[in-house]
Design an enzyme around this catalytic site. Sequence first.
Site, short mmCIF file in Angstrom:
data_model
loop_
_atom_site.label_atom_id
_atom_site.label_comp_id
_atom_site.label_asym_id
_atom_site.label_seq_id
_atom_site.Cartn_x
_atom_site.Cartn_y
_atom_site.Cartn_z
N TYR A 280 0.80 -1.23 0.00
CA TYR A 280 0.00 0.00 0.00
C TYR A 280 0.82 1.27 0.00
CZ TYR A 280 0.07 2.07 4.70
OH TYR A 280 0.43 2.73 5.83
N TYR A 312 -7.64 -5.87 9.25
CA TYR A 312 -7.41 -6.13 10.67
C TYR A 312 -8.08 -7.44 11.12
CZ TYR A 312 -5.88 -1.28 11.68
OH TYR A 312 -5.21 -0.08 11.74
N HIS A 326 -7.26 4.51 15.93
CA HIS A 326 -6.71 4.88 14.61
C HIS A 326 -6.83 6.38 14.44
CE1 HIS A 326 -5.92 4.78 10.28
NE2 HIS A 326 -5.53 3.53 10.43
N ASP A 329 -7.83 9.85 9.67
CA ASP A 329 -7.55 10.00 8.24
C ASP A 329 -8.19 8.90 7.40
OD1 ASP A 329 -5.69 8.44 9.73
OD2 ASP A 329 -4.40 8.28 7.98
N GLN A 335 -8.54 4.06 2.49
CA GLN A 335 -8.54 3.11 3.62
C GLN A 335 -9.95 2.88 4.19
OE1 GLN A 335 -5.08 3.15 6.41
NE2 GLN A 335 -4.97 5.25 5.73
N ASP A 441 17.62 -1.21 -31.46
CA ASP A 441 17.99 -1.90 -30.22
C ASP A 441 19.06 -2.95 -30.53
OD1 ASP A 441 17.93 -3.00 -27.66
OD2 ASP A 441 16.09 -4.15 -28.01
C1 SPV Z 1 13.74 -4.79 -23.66
O1 SPV Z 1 12.78 -4.26 -23.14
O2 SPV Z 1 14.64 -4.16 -24.18
C2 SPV Z 1 13.86 -6.24 -23.65
C3 SPV Z 1 12.66 -7.06 -23.52
O3 SPV Z 1 14.95 -6.72 -23.80
S1 SPV Z 1 12.15 -7.48 -25.10
O4 SPV Z 1 11.98 -6.28 -25.84
O5 SPV Z 1 10.91 -8.22 -24.97
O6 SPV Z 1 13.19 -8.31 -25.67
MG MG Z 2 16.45 -5.37 -24.32
#
Ligand code: SPV
Ligand code: MG
Length: 669
Positions: A280, A312, A326, A329, A335, A441
Amino acid sequence: MKALILNSGLGSRMGVLTSEHPKCMTEISAHETILSRQLKQIADAGIEEVVITTGYYDGVLVNYCNSLDLPLHFTFVKNPIYDQTNYIYSIYCAREYLDDDIILMHGDLVFEHEVFDKVLASPISCMTVSSTLPLPEKDFKAVIKDGMVMKVGVEFFNEAMEAQALYKLLKDDWKVWLGKIIEFCENDKRKVYAENALNELNGTANIHALDVENLLCSEIDNPEDLAVVTAKLKEIQSRTVYMCFASDIIHGGHIAIIKKAQRLGKLIIGVLSDEAVASYKRMPLVPASERKLMFENIAGVYKVVDQNTLSYKDNLEKYKPSIVVHGNDWVTGFQRPIRDEVTAILATYGGKLVEYPYSNDPKYAEIDARTRSDLAMPDIRRGRLKRMLDAKGLVTVMEAHDGLTGLIVENTVVHQEGGAHQFDAMWISSLCDSTAKGKPDIELVDMTSRFRTIEDITEVTTKPIIFDGDTGGKTEHFVYTVRSLERLGVSMVIIEDKTGLKKNSLFGTEVVQTQDTIENFSAKIRAGKKAQRTKEFMICARIESLILEQGMEDALTRAFAFVEAGADAIMIHSRKKDPSEIQEFIEKFRAKDTTTPIVLVPTSFNSVTEEEWKQRGANIIIYANQLMRAEVPAMQKAAGMILENHRAEECDAMLMPFKDIIRLIPAEG
Ligand code: SPV
Ligand code: MG
């Protein structure tokens, strides 16, 4: 404020009980007398000045008060003609010491702490009355009109309530009454009650009737009264009070509420488990075992117990406390469902909920802010992922690729069933970090730049970080990466068992990707583990066998080999929509290894809930790219609308006002 206690009376109806000391020294429990209890209550309220009128056995009384060793300054005023006058004359004798707000009480009065708290909290002058007790034949009753006390005496039965001589009198109101008392005494009316003088004021002393209903507030006139009061006190002193705490530190505000709760009965403190706290707000700085120790060392705490859920229920059913305390709040806000459950359970056995005003003192907010900023420090942040895994079994992780997305992961909270649901940690994805820079990438964004992203995020957040380390690069380079990540406060690096030019796994076999050998990759893991300097840092081995269609056996063989090489966790990846191959892997891996954490990135196989993954044996769920995928179409749409309309007006409705965006950004003092 001063307390005035009237103790000049003879107490003749007490028989032998008052043959050697004044009535106020009558024992009402094993360790207290009427007077010692009153004085302790006065001292606990922070009142320092006490005026006591004496008469009968005054020497015994003075010695007794001094022997109690309370932080009180006493002024004793002897009524020289105590046997010929009533207490109106004792007050007259003490008049020069009474130029203040006054708490006035008869010396034979016993009241429970809650009554005194109510009297003290009254913003206006008041006298305690009871709307629920029957009108006594011979004792005080108060005539009440519009909530105000008009007359007090034994003779009033109409529009009257049982009343006790326990008053809070603000200086100006008291002045009016005292003036009348002086007038009475100087006109030789000394054998009447002080209330006779009050009755001539026709309500101009502004005394409000404070209804204490059935709470203990009784005078002791005779041995029968004594028996009743003693029995009631015994019941009060056997009451248990329950409070739950989730805090890492104890500050003055906590101590104040603990002290108040202790006055209501034997205090049992429930310490919320790490898992429940993390569910929480955030992973606690101090583990539950140490938080329990803190409370065990507070004087007067009766018992400290575990509370394993936000609810609780279990502890209320187990300990059946007479009272739950308590802050107010939780009357509104997330809550509320917890409070509703508490009141429903208390109602089943006649328990009571006592709520005190929640302290908004800025100094406590500052302590909290300081604690939060500690959480951002590398040494504190780094170890929290491991602790969270131990405490929760499953942690959820959301991608962040810059300071702003870091803030969104840090602060997004959804309130459900009395709890607050939020992400536990952040994933620094190679895919999103590269995409944010408009690059593929393929490990093109170098480590220096990746570390810069980490720093942008750590500067504004506190949650633990899992870093996507791609292939980890050359082993000789990886060992440096490990130490740099440790210094940055990162908790875990995930490296994938690929070699050569890495491509994103979501391409699968559509692009050429080469998996590393078990030997090479194991050596990389070993070197990384040897290089790390902190004990909490984790290296996770990511297995690409399913992505590259090498089969389940290959995936499992690698997983066990990498654990053998020292991997702290295993990530198994798949780009299939159907989760069954991941489920099969978990089942087969868990058959042999029940402890090594399993990490999943369910981007494609996204239909399974976190709870189900947990039951199957997974431990870390990473939402690897959803924030990036949410922002790109929104940005494209806005850009397109402006181009189409040659102005920004049309797209305004889909945009967040900048003043709201700015609110996400913390102002650091
Ligand atoms: C990334 O987020 O760069 C990863 C996960 O390596 S994936 O893209 O699923 O490969
Ligand atoms: Mg990656």
